[in-house]
Design an enzyme around this catalytic site. Structure first.
Site, short mmCIF file in Angstrom:
data_model
loop_
_atom_site.label_atom_id
_atom_site.label_comp_id
_atom_site.label_asym_id
_atom_site.label_seq_id
_atom_site.Cartn_x
_atom_site.Cartn_y
_atom_site.Cartn_z
N GLY A 67 0.79 -1.21 0.00
CA GLY A 67 0.00 0.00 0.00
C GLY A 67 0.83 1.27 0.00
O GLY A 67 2.02 1.27 -0.22
N ALA B 213 3.95 5.89 -8.22
CA ALA B 213 4.01 5.62 -9.66
C ALA B 213 4.68 4.29 -9.98
O ALA B 213 4.38 3.67 -11.01
CB ALA B 213 4.75 6.76 -10.37
N HIS C 259 4.29 1.46 -8.29
CA HIS C 259 3.24 0.45 -8.20
C HIS C 259 2.33 0.50 -9.43
O HIS C 259 1.92 -0.53 -9.96
CB HIS C 259 2.39 0.67 -6.95
CG HIS C 259 3.13 0.51 -5.67
ND1 HIS C 259 3.45 1.60 -4.87
CD2 HIS C 259 3.61 -0.59 -5.04
CE1 HIS C 259 4.08 1.16 -3.79
NE2 HIS C 259 4.21 -0.15 -3.87
N GLN D 188 7.24 -9.72 8.08
CA GLN D 188 8.51 -9.27 7.50
C GLN D 188 9.10 -8.06 8.23
O GLN D 188 10.09 -7.49 7.76
CB GLN D 188 8.33 -8.96 6.01
CG GLN D 188 7.43 -7.80 5.67
CD GLN D 188 7.07 -7.77 4.20
OE1 GLN D 188 6.33 -8.61 3.69
NE2 GLN D 188 7.63 -6.80 3.47
N GLY E 178 8.45 -5.03 -8.28
CA GLY E 178 9.36 -3.96 -8.66
C GLY E 178 10.81 -4.35 -8.46
O GLY E 178 11.17 -4.99 -7.47
N LYS F 196 13.35 -2.46 -7.80
CA LYS F 196 14.10 -1.78 -6.74
C LYS F 196 14.49 -2.79 -5.66
O LYS F 196 15.58 -2.72 -5.11
CB LYS F 196 13.27 -0.66 -6.14
CG LYS F 196 13.97 0.05 -4.97
CD LYS F 196 13.11 1.16 -4.40
CE LYS F 196 11.93 0.61 -3.61
NZ LYS F 196 12.35 -0.10 -2.36
N ASP F 197 13.60 -3.72 -5.38
CA ASP F 197 13.86 -4.76 -4.40
C ASP F 197 14.47 -5.97 -5.11
O ASP F 197 13.86 -7.05 -5.21
CB ASP F 197 12.56 -5.13 -3.68
CG ASP F 197 11.97 -3.95 -2.95
OD1 ASP F 197 12.65 -3.41 -2.06
OD2 ASP F 197 10.85 -3.54 -3.28
N GLN G 156 14.70 -9.30 -3.27
CA GLN G 156 13.38 -9.89 -3.13
C GLN G 156 12.96 -10.63 -4.39
O GLN G 156 12.42 -11.74 -4.33
CB GLN G 156 12.36 -8.80 -2.79
CG GLN G 156 10.92 -9.28 -2.73
CD GLN G 156 9.99 -8.17 -2.30
OE1 GLN G 156 9.87 -7.89 -1.12
NE2 GLN G 156 9.35 -7.52 -3.26
N ARG H 223 8.34 4.43 1.66
CA ARG H 223 9.04 4.97 2.83
C ARG H 223 9.63 6.35 2.61
O ARG H 223 10.06 6.99 3.56
CB ARG H 223 10.14 4.00 3.28
CG ARG H 223 9.61 2.75 3.98
CD ARG H 223 10.74 1.93 4.58
NE ARG H 223 10.27 0.89 5.48
CZ ARG H 223 10.03 -0.37 5.10
NH1 ARG H 223 10.23 -0.71 3.84
NH2 ARG H 223 9.60 -1.25 5.98
#
Length: 308
Positions: free
Chosen positions: A31, A35, A37, A61, A147, A149-150, A153, A187
């Site tokens: 949540g 942009a 997401h 997590q 995404g 960026k992670d 993950q 964040r």
């Protein structure tokens, strides 16, 4: 757009549509959408008949001293954004819906999950892998979107899918950045104006890595040391991870041979920021031209590589 919090109601609705031959794409999120997401949503809409977006701030997590309680939440705002983006279903369960009893089952990829971000957030990736597995079981999508960026993950989820033979195709989508290069993140809202100005040191460090490699630097440890010193010039920044790793396995490397990933985990004030850059040829999990430095390009087969 229909909104669900109950697992069985969502399953019943999706099962009926799948029997009609509809394909389903899932975008898992926590949540407070941005942009980045919405770029995942756009990709999912282009490749599926139906799009499900999940919004769930997953307590599994978060560590005891982390920001679970203050993680930004605005379901009404997010719902309006998703409706405008053409999402078909929003799955927004509460903790009591996802975890009606304390979880006794954990999904983990321990070797990958202890590296990099996992070294400073013990148990984080077990929480990610567990909730993603549960979301896959609930929605049973053909494809799921994350995404880049992670980066770590994505690597872990693709490996999990391969190891467990989960019938979901995992698609990663390039990072969306602000005009000054900072990767978009939920964040970022934590940053004060001074911290936001300081945060640009993170993408600038990736530019510095590109410059040093282009000038002929070949030693991974030397690059890590130079980037640590570079970020240290910013008084508000505190380095937690600067690592040069194999882009496929995340294993440490001695020399800067393709493909590698430069991974950064930096605190600006109390806010943790993640970013990375891949340097690789066409044998890497990245897509694109050979010998090209790219931001966060993880694709390809599982194992070769929740959106925040």
């Amino acid at each position: 757009m229909r909104v669900f919090s109950n697992i069985e109601e969502l399953r019943h609705t999706l099962d009926a549509l799948k029997r009609q031959g509809r394909t389903v794409g899932l975008v898992p999120t926590m949540g407070y959408l941005h942009a980045g997401h919405l770029k995942l949503v756009t990709r999912a809409r282009a490749e599926n008949n139906l799009v499900v977006v999940s919004i769930f701030v997953n307590p599994l997590q978060f560590g005891p001293a982390e920001d679970l309680g203050k993680y930004p939440r605005d379901l009404e705002r997010d719902g309006d954004m998703l409706k405008q983006a053409g999402v078909n279903f929003l799955f927004a369960p509460g903790v009591e819906d996802m975890y009606p009893r304390p979880m006794m089952t954990v999904v983990d990829v321990p070797d990958l999950g202890r590296e990099l971000e996992g070294a400073v957030r013990p148990g984080h990736f077990a929480g990610v892998a567990t909730v993603v597995t549960k979301l896959f079981n609930i929605v049973q999508p053909q494809t799921a979107y994350f995404g880049e960026k992670d980066y770590q993950q994505v690597v872990i989820i693709k490996r999990m899918v391969e190891d467990l033979a989960v019938p979901v195709r995992v698609i990663s989508v390039p990072t969306v950045r602000d005009s000054d290069g900072l990767a978009l993140s939920s964040r970022n809202v934590y940053l004060s104006p001074d911290e936001r100005r300081a945060a640009v040191i993170v993408p600038q460090a990736l530019d510095e890595a590109e410059r040093l490699i282009a000038e002929g630097l070949t030693d991974a440890k030397e690059l890590e040391a130079k980037l640590t010193a570079f970020i240290g010039r910013e008084p508000l920044a505190r380095v937690e991870v600067v690592a040069v790793r194999d882009a496929v396995t995340l294993a440490p490397v001695a020399s800067l041979e393709d493909p590698i990933v430069v991974a950064l985990f930096v605190r600006i004030g109390t806010t943790r920021l993640l970013d990375n850059r891949v340097v690789g040829d066409n044998s890497s999990p990245a897509s694109g031209n050979s010998k090209m430095i790219r931001d966060n390009r993880v694709s390809g087969q599982p194992g070769k590589g929740v959106t925040k």
